[in-house]
Design a protein around this motif. Sequence first.
Motif, PDB file in Angstrom:
ATOM      1  N   LEU A 156      16.821   8.194  23.960  1.00 12.27           N
ATOM      2  CA  LEU A 156      18.037   8.424  23.178  1.00 12.27           C
ATOM      3  C   LEU A 156      19.106   9.141  24.005  1.00 12.27           C
ATOM      4  O   LEU A 156      20.298   8.840  23.871  1.00 12.27           O
ATOM      5  CB  LEU A 156      17.712   9.237  21.922  1.00 12.27           C
ATOM      6  CG  LEU A 156      16.872   8.518  20.864  1.00 12.27           C
ATOM      7  CD1 LEU A 156      16.533   9.453  19.712  1.00 12.27           C
ATOM      8  CD2 LEU A 156      17.580   7.271  20.346  1.00 12.27           C
ATOM      9  N   ARG A 157      18.679  10.052  24.872  1.00 15.69           N
ATOM     10  CA  ARG A 157      19.640  10.739  25.738  1.00 15.69           C
ATOM     11  C   ARG A 157      20.274   9.775  26.731  1.00 15.69           C
ATOM     12  O   ARG A 157      21.445   9.912  27.092  1.00 15.69           O
ATOM     13  CB  ARG A 157      18.943  11.879  26.480  1.00 15.69           C
ATOM     14  CG  ARG A 157      19.893  12.778  27.265  1.00 15.69           C
ATOM     15  CD  ARG A 157      19.201  14.009  27.814  1.00 15.69           C
ATOM     16  NE  ARG A 157      18.145  13.679  28.746  1.00 15.69           N
ATOM     17  CZ  ARG A 157      16.857  13.894  28.549  1.00 15.69           C
ATOM     18  NH1 ARG A 157      16.450  14.449  27.400  1.00 15.69           N
ATOM     19  NH2 ARG A 157      15.954  13.573  29.443  1.00 15.69           N
ATOM     20  N   GLY A 158      19.516   8.786  27.147  1.00 16.46           N
ATOM     21  CA  GLY A 158      20.030   7.818  28.112  1.00 16.46           C
ATOM     22  C   GLY A 158      20.818   6.684  27.486  1.00 16.46           C
ATOM     23  O   GLY A 158      21.411   5.880  28.210  1.00 16.46           O
ATOM     24  N   HIS A 159      20.838   6.600  26.152  1.00 16.94           N
ATOM     25  CA  HIS A 159      21.553   5.516  25.466  1.00 16.94           C
ATOM     26  C   HIS A 159      22.368   6.111  24.308  1.00 16.94           C
ATOM     27  O   HIS A 159      21.979   5.986  23.123  1.00 16.94           O
ATOM     28  CB  HIS A 159      20.570   4.462  24.948  1.00 16.94           C
ATOM     29  CG  HIS A 159      19.796   3.782  26.032  1.00 16.94           C
ATOM     30  ND1 HIS A 159      18.666   4.348  26.615  1.00 16.94           N
ATOM     31  CD2 HIS A 159      19.992   2.595  26.675  1.00 16.94           C
ATOM     32  CE1 HIS A 159      18.194   3.536  27.536  1.00 16.94           C
ATOM     33  NE2 HIS A 159      18.979   2.475  27.598  1.00 16.94           N
ATOM     34  N   PRO A 160      23.503   6.745  24.600  1.00 17.85           N
ATOM     35  CA  PRO A 160      24.324   7.383  23.563  1.00 17.85           C
ATOM     36  C   PRO A 160      24.750   6.450  22.421  1.00 17.85           C
ATOM     37  O   PRO A 160      24.758   6.887  21.256  1.00 17.85           O
ATOM     38  CB  PRO A 160      25.536   7.899  24.344  1.00 17.85           C
ATOM     39  CG  PRO A 160      25.059   8.055  25.745  1.00 17.85           C
ATOM     40  CD  PRO A 160      24.065   6.965  25.949  1.00 17.85           C
ATOM     41  N   PRO A 161      25.100   5.164  22.670  1.00 19.95           N
ATOM     42  CA  PRO A 161      25.469   4.297  21.538  1.00 19.95           C
ATOM     43  C   PRO A 161      24.342   4.151  20.516  1.00 19.95           C
ATOM     44  O   PRO A 161      24.592   4.155  19.306  1.00 19.95           O
ATOM     45  CB  PRO A 161      25.798   2.957  22.212  1.00 19.95           C
ATOM     46  CG  PRO A 161      26.200   3.319  23.600  1.00 19.95           C
ATOM     47  CD  PRO A 161      25.315   4.471  23.964  1.00 19.95           C
ATOM     48  N   LEU A 162      23.107   4.051  21.017  1.00 19.44           N
ATOM     49  CA  LEU A 162      21.971   3.920  20.108  1.00 19.44           C
ATOM     50  C   LEU A 162      21.749   5.223  19.338  1.00 19.44           C
ATOM     51  O   LEU A 162      21.486   5.208  18.126  1.00 19.44           O
ATOM     52  CB  LEU A 162      20.714   3.549  20.904  1.00 19.44           C
ATOM     53  CG  LEU A 162      19.428   3.328  20.107  1.00 19.44           C
ATOM     54  CD1 LEU A 162      19.629   2.265  19.041  1.00 19.44           C
ATOM     55  CD2 LEU A 162      18.283   2.943  21.049  1.00 19.44           C
ATOM     56  N   LEU A 163      21.874   6.347  20.010  1.00 20.65           N
ATOM     57  CA  LEU A 163      21.712   7.644  19.354  1.00 20.65           C
ATOM     58  C   LEU A 163      22.747   7.826  18.246  1.00 20.65           C
ATOM     59  O   LEU A 163      22.420   8.233  17.119  1.00 20.65           O
ATOM     60  CB  LEU A 163      21.843   8.766  20.387  1.00 20.65           C
ATOM     61  CG  LEU A 163      21.834  10.200  19.840  1.00 20.65           C
ATOM     62  CD1 LEU A 163      20.545  10.487  19.090  1.00 20.65           C
ATOM     63  CD2 LEU A 163      22.035  11.205  20.977  1.00 20.65           C
ATOM     64  N   GLU A 173      15.064  -1.497  18.711  1.00 21.41           N
ATOM     65  CA  GLU A 173      15.641  -1.277  20.041  1.00 21.41           C
ATOM     66  C   GLU A 173      15.049  -0.039  20.702  1.00 21.41           C
ATOM     67  O   GLU A 173      14.817  -0.024  21.917  1.00 21.41           O
ATOM     68  CB  GLU A 173      17.166  -1.153  19.923  1.00 21.41           C
ATOM     69  CG  GLU A 173      17.838  -2.422  19.461  1.00 21.41           C
ATOM     70  CD  GLU A 173      19.203  -2.630  20.085  1.00 21.41           C
ATOM     71  OE1 GLU A 173      19.433  -2.121  21.196  1.00 21.41           O
ATOM     72  OE2 GLU A 173      20.035  -3.299  19.463  1.00 21.41           O
ATOM     73  N   ILE A 174      14.779   0.999  19.923  1.00 25.65           N
ATOM     74  CA  ILE A 174      14.141   2.199  20.470  1.00 25.65           C
ATOM     75  C   ILE A 174      12.754   1.860  21.003  1.00 25.65           C
ATOM     76  O   ILE A 174      12.368   2.310  22.093  1.00 25.65           O
ATOM     77  CB  ILE A 174      14.063   3.301  19.395  1.00 25.65           C
ATOM     78  CG1 ILE A 174      15.456   3.885  19.136  1.00 25.65           C
ATOM     79  CG2 ILE A 174      13.110   4.411  19.821  1.00 25.65           C
ATOM     80  CD1 ILE A 174      15.512   4.833  17.960  1.00 25.65           C
ATOM     81  N   ARG A 175      11.985   1.060  20.251  1.00 26.98           N
ATOM     82  CA  ARG A 175      10.639   0.687  20.699  1.00 26.98           C
ATOM     83  C   ARG A 175      10.685  -0.090  22.008  1.00 26.98           C
ATOM     84  O   ARG A 175       9.896   0.181  22.933  1.00 26.98           O
ATOM     85  CB  ARG A 175       9.940  -0.144  19.619  1.00 26.98           C
ATOM     86  CG  ARG A 175       8.478  -0.459  19.941  1.00 26.98           C
ATOM     87  CD  ARG A 175       7.851  -1.251  18.825  1.00 26.98           C
ATOM     88  NE  ARG A 175       8.332  -2.616  18.786  1.00 26.98           N
ATOM     89  CZ  ARG A 175       7.800  -3.633  19.468  1.00 26.98           C
ATOM     90  NH1 ARG A 175       6.770  -3.423  20.265  1.00 26.98           N
ATOM     91  NH2 ARG A 175       8.292  -4.840  19.354  1.00 26.98           N
ATOM     92  N   LEU A 176      11.617  -1.039  22.122  1.00 22.56           N
ATOM     93  CA  LEU A 176      11.743  -1.805  23.358  1.00 22.56           C
ATOM     94  C   LEU A 176      12.091  -0.907  24.537  1.00 22.56           C
ATOM     95  O   LEU A 176      11.505  -1.020  25.630  1.00 22.56           O
ATOM     96  CB  LEU A 176      12.817  -2.890  23.204  1.00 22.56           C
ATOM     97  CG  LEU A 176      12.515  -4.063  22.271  1.00 22.56           C
ATOM     98  CD1 LEU A 176      13.685  -5.040  22.270  1.00 22.56           C
ATOM     99  CD2 LEU A 176      11.233  -4.771  22.680  1.00 22.56           C
ATOM    100  N   LEU A 177      13.035   0.003  24.336  1.00 24.50           N
ATOM    101  CA  LEU A 177      13.459   0.895  25.413  1.00 24.50           C
ATOM    102  C   LEU A 177      12.351   1.871  25.798  1.00 24.50           C
ATOM    103  O   LEU A 177      12.190   2.203  26.986  1.00 24.50           O
ATOM    104  CB  LEU A 177      14.713   1.665  24.992  1.00 24.50           C
ATOM    105  CG  LEU A 177      15.987   0.824  24.883  1.00 24.50           C
ATOM    106  CD1 LEU A 177      17.103   1.613  24.221  1.00 24.50           C
ATOM    107  CD2 LEU A 177      16.432   0.355  26.269  1.00 24.50           C
TER     108      LEU A 177
END
Length: 245
Positions: A187-194, A127-131
């Motif tokens: 990661l800063r823009g997606h807190p659930p993923l972080l 998911e990080i790679r896609l974002l």
Amino acid sequence: MGKLRAAQYACSLLGHALQKHGASPELQKQIRQLEGHLSLGRKLLRLGNSADALESAKRAVHLSDVVLRFCITVSHLNRALYFACDNVLWAGKSGLAPRVDQEKWAQRSFRYYLFSLIMNLSRDAYEIRLLMEQESSACSRRLKGSGGGAPGGIETAGPGGPGTPGRGLPQLALKLQLRVLLLARVLRGHPPLLLDVVRNACDLFIPLDKLGLWRCGPGIVGLCGLVSSILSILTLICPWLRLKP
């Protein structure tokens, strides 16, 4: 459940601190006993979790993204097996099945737990790679529209190109710096993923230590378990912080 887990790992961390600072053996024994009671209580409350994990795996099979479908389904299946082993351990510790080999079933349990966490971290990485790809493309479009340079697209090769002597290493360092900045922005823009990444990374130390793959010590295990438990409680208090699907 999350509060019991946090209390258990807090006891583990406290026990390590007491031992390190030379507390009385009686106090250390009481803390270990409390930790054991909390662990047994958690196992009792998790008796139905295998069925829940199997239901989650059945739902994940229908995800359209093949990578997410594989990672999430395999993770839930391993969690179901982990909870099943945990149930056997509970039966042994509670006296219902006194002949259970505790060490053997504990090793099986932690192996399934480790596989589940590896799948969770693989899903996070995907998911990080896609974002990051989406963010990089968006930056490139914005820069082209404004006629600027290319920090987002990382097209920093000068007239000499990457093969020019003395230019390759600085360009590599610049690209690495840009990727790190892009990762931080995602990661800063997606807190659930972080939160999911931090929680899974913390949990990873527990089976690695228990299986003897990487000895961290009770202090590190207790601290990582406590942090992970607090983050789990946070996702219960604020459901929007839970990673979906």
